[in-house]
Design a protein around this motif. Structure first.
Motif, PDB file in Angstrom:
ATOM      1  N   SER A 107      73.122 -25.601 -26.335  1.00  0.00           N
ATOM      2  CA  SER A 107      71.762 -25.943 -25.931  1.00  0.00           C
ATOM      3  C   SER A 107      70.845 -24.866 -26.497  1.00  0.00           C
ATOM      4  N   TRP A 108      69.898 -25.265 -27.342  1.00  0.00           N
ATOM      5  CA  TRP A 108      69.041 -24.303 -28.038  1.00  0.00           C
ATOM      6  C   TRP A 108      67.585 -24.727 -27.829  1.00  0.00           C
ATOM      7  N   THR A 109      66.795 -23.823 -27.275  1.00  0.00           N
ATOM      8  CA  THR A 109      65.394 -24.097 -26.982  1.00  0.00           C
ATOM      9  C   THR A 109      64.497 -23.093 -27.686  1.00  0.00           C
ATOM     10  N   GLY A 110      63.571 -23.587 -28.524  1.00  0.00           N
ATOM     11  CA  GLY A 110      62.599 -22.715 -29.167  1.00  0.00           C
ATOM     12  C   GLY A 110      63.197 -21.844 -30.254  1.00  0.00           C
TER      13      GLY A 110
ATOM     14  N   MET B 100      75.578 -30.664 -29.635  1.00  0.00           N
ATOM     15  CA  MET B 100      74.447 -29.775 -29.866  1.00  0.00           C
ATOM     16  C   MET B 100      73.161 -30.434 -29.389  1.00  0.00           C
ATOM     17  N   THR B 101      72.395 -29.706 -28.565  1.00  0.00           N
ATOM     18  CA  THR B 101      71.112 -30.174 -28.075  1.00  0.00           C
ATOM     19  C   THR B 101      70.045 -29.171 -28.485  1.00  0.00           C
ATOM     20  N   LEU B 102      69.063 -29.621 -29.248  1.00  0.00           N
ATOM     21  CA  LEU B 102      67.980 -28.766 -29.733  1.00  0.00           C
ATOM     22  C   LEU B 102      66.692 -29.247 -29.081  1.00  0.00           C
ATOM     23  N   LEU B 103      66.075 -28.381 -28.269  1.00  0.00           N
ATOM     24  CA  LEU B 103      64.995 -28.802 -27.382  1.00  0.00           C
ATOM     25  C   LEU B 103      63.697 -28.028 -27.609  1.00  0.00           C
ATOM     26  N   ALA B 104      62.624 -28.611 -27.141  1.00  0.00           N
ATOM     27  CA  ALA B 104      61.338 -27.925 -27.096  1.00  0.00           C
ATOM     28  C   ALA B 104      61.239 -27.116 -25.811  1.00  0.00           C
ATOM     29  N   ASP B 105      60.472 -26.042 -25.867  1.00  0.00           N
ATOM     30  CA  ASP B 105      60.228 -25.230 -24.685  1.00  0.00           C
ATOM     31  C   ASP B 105      59.437 -26.044 -23.659  1.00  0.00           C
ATOM     32  N   LYS B 106      59.896 -26.048 -22.416  1.00  0.00           N
ATOM     33  CA  LYS B 106      59.247 -26.870 -21.393  1.00  0.00           C
ATOM     34  C   LYS B 106      57.824 -26.402 -21.085  1.00  0.00           C
ATOM     35  N   LYS B 107      57.570 -25.102 -21.213  1.00  0.00           N
ATOM     36  CA  LYS B 107      56.244 -24.580 -20.898  1.00  0.00           C
ATOM     37  C   LYS B 107      55.258 -24.783 -22.041  1.00  0.00           C
TER      38      LYS B 107
ATOM     39  N   SER C 131      64.802 -32.791 -30.002  1.00  0.00           N
ATOM     40  CA  SER C 131      63.542 -33.123 -29.362  1.00  0.00           C
ATOM     41  C   SER C 131      62.500 -32.053 -29.681  1.00  0.00           C
ATOM     42  N   GLY C 132      61.361 -32.487 -30.182  1.00  0.00           N
ATOM     43  CA  GLY C 132      60.239 -31.579 -30.390  1.00  0.00           C
ATOM     44  C   GLY C 132      60.359 -30.646 -31.566  1.00  0.00           C
ATOM     45  N   ALA C 133      61.332 -30.847 -32.437  1.00  0.00           N
ATOM     46  CA  ALA C 133      61.530 -29.934 -33.570  1.00  0.00           C
ATOM     47  C   ALA C 133      60.515 -30.227 -34.684  1.00  0.00           C
TER      48      ALA C 133
END
Length: 282
Positions: A222-225, A243-250, A275-277
């Motif tokens: 899980s990778w965020t930002g 693999m999950t690539l995510l946007a920062d929730k804030k 998501s959000g990349a």
């Protein structure tokens, strides 16, 4: 505290090549020390050395900066420079033990540290590596790994399953061949950046787990930002993993992928969610 350890005498000779040696349950706390020009290892611990805490120490040179086997190790504000083969070599089969890095920098000048070839790598030779970790628990925060010629970091579980890596606000830069490789790890990355991967030699064959900024092999990620930019190879590869690539929730900002030589995201027989990349300059 505040001690200088150096093994080279005024005539250029050395004694045993080890600055600090610990074993068999030894527990050590180090603070503000300078360890330089030690031929083999700056800080050595083996045979269940116990726990090591380092704060604000500086390690320069040696074949290994820190060599620690079968014990906990915690580094805060430590600087490791130009250890020729491994900046940190850490191995344990004890599932309760942890390597933890906070505000720590590890760097290896490509002209100073050792090099190898892909042929040797195929035979199992690691070459030079900023962090070599085999164990269960890896933690890293506000830290960086720069340079080296084979891996910025090689992070794998001891038994091929059950390892965890938690990495926040950290970066890899100017590494040779591979930025960071994860093997059979549950990895949680937040605001991690990998940039400037160097192509030390042109591979005869391009594999999905070769020449990449981040390689996840049989891992759950899980990778965020963060960002993956200007790398001579793959950006991120997922091999037989999830693999999950995510946007920062804030902030809503996802990972930025830019100007990587091969595809920025490669999935080989795994599952990937994006998501959000942002993808640019390909």
């Amino acid at each position: 505290t505040g001690t200088t350890y150096s093994e080279i005498d005024k005539d250029g000779g050395v004694s045993d090549g080890f600055a600090v040696w610990m074993e068999d349950g030894a527990t050590a706390s180090m603070s503000g020390n300078t360890l330089s020009d030690n031929l083999i290892v700056s800080v050595y611990g083996a045979d269940s050395p116990g726990a090591l805490t380092m704060t604000g120490d500086s390690l320069t040179g040696s074949v290994y900066g820190l060599y620690w086997v079968l014990g906990d190790a915690s580094l805060d504000g430590v600087e490791i420079v130009d250890s020729e083969v491994f900046g940190i070599y850490y191995v344990t089969n004890n599932t309760s033990q942890t390597l933890a890095l906070e505000s720590t920098t590890i760097s290896g000048d490509p002209e100073v540290v050792t090099d190898t070839t892909y042929a040797d790598i195929d035979e199992g030779y690691i070459g030079s590596c900023g962090i070599f970790f085999t164990g269960t628990n890896f933690e890293m925060s506000n830290s960086s790994v720069e340079g080296y010629n084979t891996y910025g970091s090689f992070i794998q579980s001891y038994d091929g399953e059950g390892g965890t890596a938690t990495i926040t606000d950290s970066n890899w830069q100017n590494n040779g061949r591979h930025g960071v490789l994860f093997g059979a790890m549950d990895a949680d990355l937040t605001n991690v950046s990998i940039t400037g991967l160097r192509e030390v030699e042109t591979p005869e064959v391009v594999y999905v787990n070769r020449s990449g900024a981040a390689i996840f092999s049989e891992s759950t990620v899980s990778w965020t930002g963060g960002e993956v930019r200007d790398n001579a190879g793959w950006g991120v590869t997922n091999v037989y993993g999830s693999m999950t690539l995510l946007a920062d929730k804030k902030t809503g900002e996802g990972i930025t992928f830019a100007n990587n030589m091969f595809s920025s995201v490669m999935d080989y027989n795994g599952t990937t969610y994006l998501s959000g990349a942002t993808f640019t300059e390909h």
